[in-house]
Enzyme design. Structure first.
Site, PDB file in Angstrom:
ATOM      1  N   ASP A  45      10.865 -10.635  23.589  1.00 36.34           N
ATOM      2  CA  ASP A  45      11.417 -11.801  22.905  1.00 36.34           C
ATOM      3  C   ASP A  45      12.044 -12.814  23.861  1.00 36.34           C
ATOM      4  O   ASP A  45      13.021 -13.474  23.538  1.00 36.34           O
ATOM      5  CB  ASP A  45      12.454 -11.375  21.845  1.00 36.34           C
ATOM      6  CG  ASP A  45      11.901 -10.290  20.932  1.00 36.34           C
ATOM      7  OD1 ASP A  45      10.787 -10.482  20.430  1.00 36.34           O
ATOM      8  OD2 ASP A  45      12.559  -9.250  20.769  1.00 36.34           O
ATOM      9  N   HIS A  74       5.130 -13.638  17.752  1.00 30.35           N
ATOM     10  CA  HIS A  74       5.584 -14.924  18.266  1.00 30.35           C
ATOM     11  C   HIS A  74       5.478 -15.970  17.171  1.00 30.35           C
ATOM     12  O   HIS A  74       4.533 -15.992  16.402  1.00 30.35           O
ATOM     13  CB  HIS A  74       4.828 -15.352  19.526  1.00 30.35           C
ATOM     14  CG  HIS A  74       3.356 -15.106  19.480  1.00 30.35           C
ATOM     15  ND1 HIS A  74       2.781 -13.984  20.036  1.00 30.35           N
ATOM     16  CD2 HIS A  74       2.358 -15.821  18.956  1.00 30.35           C
ATOM     17  CE1 HIS A  74       1.487 -14.036  19.843  1.00 30.35           C
ATOM     18  NE2 HIS A  74       1.195 -15.134  19.195  1.00 30.35           N
TER      19      HIS A  74
HETATM   20  P1  IMP Z   1       7.338   0.208  18.892  1.00 31.01           P
HETATM   21  O1  IMP Z   1       6.724  -0.653  19.929  1.00 31.01           O
HETATM   22  O2  IMP Z   1       7.204  -0.332  17.499  1.00 31.01           O
HETATM   23  O3  IMP Z   1       6.911   1.645  19.010  1.00 31.01           O
HETATM   24  O4  IMP Z   1       8.948   0.236  19.169  1.00 31.01           O
HETATM   25  C1  IMP Z   1       9.477   0.827  20.362  1.00 31.01           C
HETATM   26  C2  IMP Z   1      10.596  -0.016  20.932  1.00 31.01           C
HETATM   27  O5  IMP Z   1      10.067  -1.237  21.439  1.00 31.01           O
HETATM   28  C3  IMP Z   1      11.655  -0.422  19.919  1.00 31.01           C
HETATM   29  O6  IMP Z   1      12.920  -0.460  20.541  1.00 31.01           O
HETATM   30  C4  IMP Z   1      11.218  -1.798  19.510  1.00 31.01           C
HETATM   31  O7  IMP Z   1      12.266  -2.551  18.981  1.00 31.01           O
HETATM   32  C5  IMP Z   1      10.727  -2.344  20.836  1.00 31.01           C
HETATM   33  N1  IMP Z   1       9.758  -3.422  20.672  1.00 31.01           N
HETATM   34  C6  IMP Z   1       8.481  -3.321  20.269  1.00 31.01           C
HETATM   35  N2  IMP Z   1       7.895  -4.537  20.226  1.00 31.01           N
HETATM   36  C7  IMP Z   1       8.820  -5.413  20.615  1.00 31.01           C
HETATM   37  C8  IMP Z   1       8.807  -6.840  20.796  1.00 31.01           C
HETATM   38  O8  IMP Z   1       7.802  -7.544  20.610  1.00 31.01           O
HETATM   39  N3  IMP Z   1       9.979  -7.389  21.220  1.00 31.01           N
HETATM   40  C9  IMP Z   1      11.080  -6.639  21.475  1.00 31.01           C
HETATM   41  N4  IMP Z   1      11.120  -5.332  21.336  1.00 31.01           N
HETATM   42  C10 IMP Z   1      10.014  -4.723  20.905  1.00 31.01           C
END
Ligand code: IMP
Length: 489
Positions: free
Chosen positions: A34, A62
């Protein structure tokens, strides 16, 4: 004062290759995701022929402001609004076909056709209903986005469970849609039965499978079976910009376990998940933001309010407390003046809109961590950095800090007594306002030089507002030589 330009063409200057073959640059987030990567890609896109994704899936997100309104994309590369650019989704991605078809359809309704512009690797992993159910059920510990991305990558590596193939790829939908759907139904049913025959998501998952043939029909024309498609483009002169999803600190191996995403987010992986040889790599571009944030659990050394903030944001995401509830409960101006960093963090979140794009979760807020950036830049040999949200630092002038707090690396200031956190006093609201108008005054120059010295890389641009014109290119910025990190740091 030096005049600088906010024109996108300046950002893409010097990108032309003299050789007949093209090249690839890799753009990655340097913090916890982000950081505003899409905005930078939007500015750089005119200098590239292909914008390509190489990791992640619908867990990314995004938001792009367009003349026809705001659109939130999750899986399509950020270059959608640059009609000259081809979009590629590599085999390293985990595709949710329902959501991807939805994005394509949403764009079509806005009058943007991706016909002939979008290629998706047939070997990209297929997110299946049981992945989503598993992720939703088990997302608490890490705080995942619940999109099934982790279970999908896990099944890719597992390959077979109970004699049933579970590592389906997008191309499997084309090869034998009936078999693929039967297999997904079988795996989901077995999972439910093993759990006693109930799940809150049975109806939803069943509907998803029923709608899959229609979804496949939408995606069919974009699926690319040729593994060498991107290589051929580059050999014929195309320049590629790889767009990293999530960020370097969330890499599945390099990040702090288990609080990471499930794919590789480091720039080197662009050449695995993006289906191109590293021979074509030219430069690595990093994106960071001046007000840092993190969603989900895990270490965050510069977090304002530390563990209390982490716990508050975790609880808030469980109870679905978001921007609206916080606006009702708190006065950001009052919190900003508090001597408690937790309050300042809450105020900054509210004033700078730090809530999850997809989930609406309040993001944990931290001060700019130059020490951490320095390590990341060194580890991945990042060539230049765009720093977003610099204008948001103005809020600190109204806080008890009376300046910009930043974590710094002791070695850079070569003093044993220097604290980890330093309050940078030399910036003011006037400098930021002038910067927005395209002029950097001495105070702003001083800030840019300070950051460059601490991170060991040049700043290519700074973001001084959400709109396109507020991305200020430092290409013409008169700079002092940057001190490279020493090998002993
Ligand atoms: P997952 O990718 O859904 O398995 O989540 C694993 C970790 O990555 C968590 O802490 C999510 O919040 C973080 N995360 C996944 N995608 C994003 C993103 O696009 N931006 C920020 N954090 C992310």
């Amino acid at each position: 004062m030096t005049s600088v330009s906010s024109s996108p063409s300046l950002h893409s200057a010097n990108l032309a290759s003299p050789s007949a073959e093209g090249f690839a640059d890799v753009l990655v987030g340097l913090q916890y995701g982000d950081e505003g990567k899409a905005k930078i890609i939007d500015a750089l896109a005119p200098g590239y022929d292909v914008i390509a994704r190489f990791n992640g899936g619908a867990n990314a997100g995004h938001t792009i402001d367009t003349p026809s309104g705001r659109i939130a994309l999750k899986q399509l590369p950020s270059g959608v609004f640059h009609p000259h650019a081809t979009l590629y989704i590599g085999s390293g991605c985990a595709i949710n076909p329902w959501k991807l078809a939805g994005e394509i359809e949403q764009l079509r309704e806005m009058g943007i056709s991706l016909e002939g512009r979008l290629r998706i690797s047939a070997r990209a992993a297929l997110v299946q209903p049981h992945h989503i159910a598993m992720d939703r059920r088990g997302s608490g510990t890490i705080g995942t986005t619940g999109n099934g991305i982790g279970p999908c990558y896990a099944d890719r590596a597992l390959r077979v469970r109970n004699d049933t193939r579970v590592n389906l790829m997008l191309g499997d939908l084309l090869k034998s849609e009936v078999d693929a759907i039967a297999s997904m139904r079988d795996v989901f049913t077995r999972m439910i039965n093993a759990e006693g025959g109930t799940s809150p998501w049975i109806a939803e998952m069943s509907d998803m499978l029923l709608s899959l043939p229609k979804v496949t029909e939408t995606l069919r024309r974009y699926i690319e079976a040729d593994r060498g498609w991107l290589t051929d483009r580059v050999r014929n002169g195309a320049n590629v910009l790889f767009e990293g999803a999530q960020s370097v600190l969330l890499d599945v191996v390099d990040g702090s376990q288990p609080y990471v995403t499930s794919s590789h987010t480091v720039p080197a992986y662009a050449y695995v998940g993006g289906d191109l040889s590293p021979k074509y790599h030219r430069r690595t571009i990093g994106v960071a933001k001046a007000i840092m944030s993190r969603v989900g659990r895990g270490p965050f050394p510069s977090e304002l309010g530390g563990e209390r903030s982490a716990q508050y944001c975790h609880d808030a995401s469980q109870s679905r407390t978001g921007a609206t509830e916080e606006q009702v409960r708190y006065s950001p101006d009052k919190l900003l003046r508090s001597s408690d960093p937790f309050d300042v963090g809450t105020a900054l979140r509210m004033l700078t809109g730090e809530y999850g794009t997809g989930t609406g979760r309040p993001r944990r807020i931290g001060m700019l961590d130059l020490a951490q950036l320095r390590e990341v830049i060194k580890a991945h040999a990042v060539d230049c950095v765009y720093l977003n949200k610099v204008d948001c630092l103005a809020h600190y002038f109204r806080s008890a800090y009376q300046g910009v707090p930043m974590r710094v690396h002791r070695d850079v200031l070569s003093s044993d007594v220097v604290p980890d956190v330093l309050i940078y006093p030399g910036l003011n609201e006037r400098s930021l306002t002038l910067g927005r108008e395209g002029t950097l005054d001495a105070a702003m120059h001083g800030f840019v030089d300070f950051v460059e010295r601490h991170i060991g890389a040049p700043l290519a641009g700074i973001g001084l507002g959400p709109e396109r014109a507020s991305l200020i290119s430092l290409a013409t910025h008169q700079r002092v030589p940057v001190t490279a990190p020493s090998p002993h740091d």
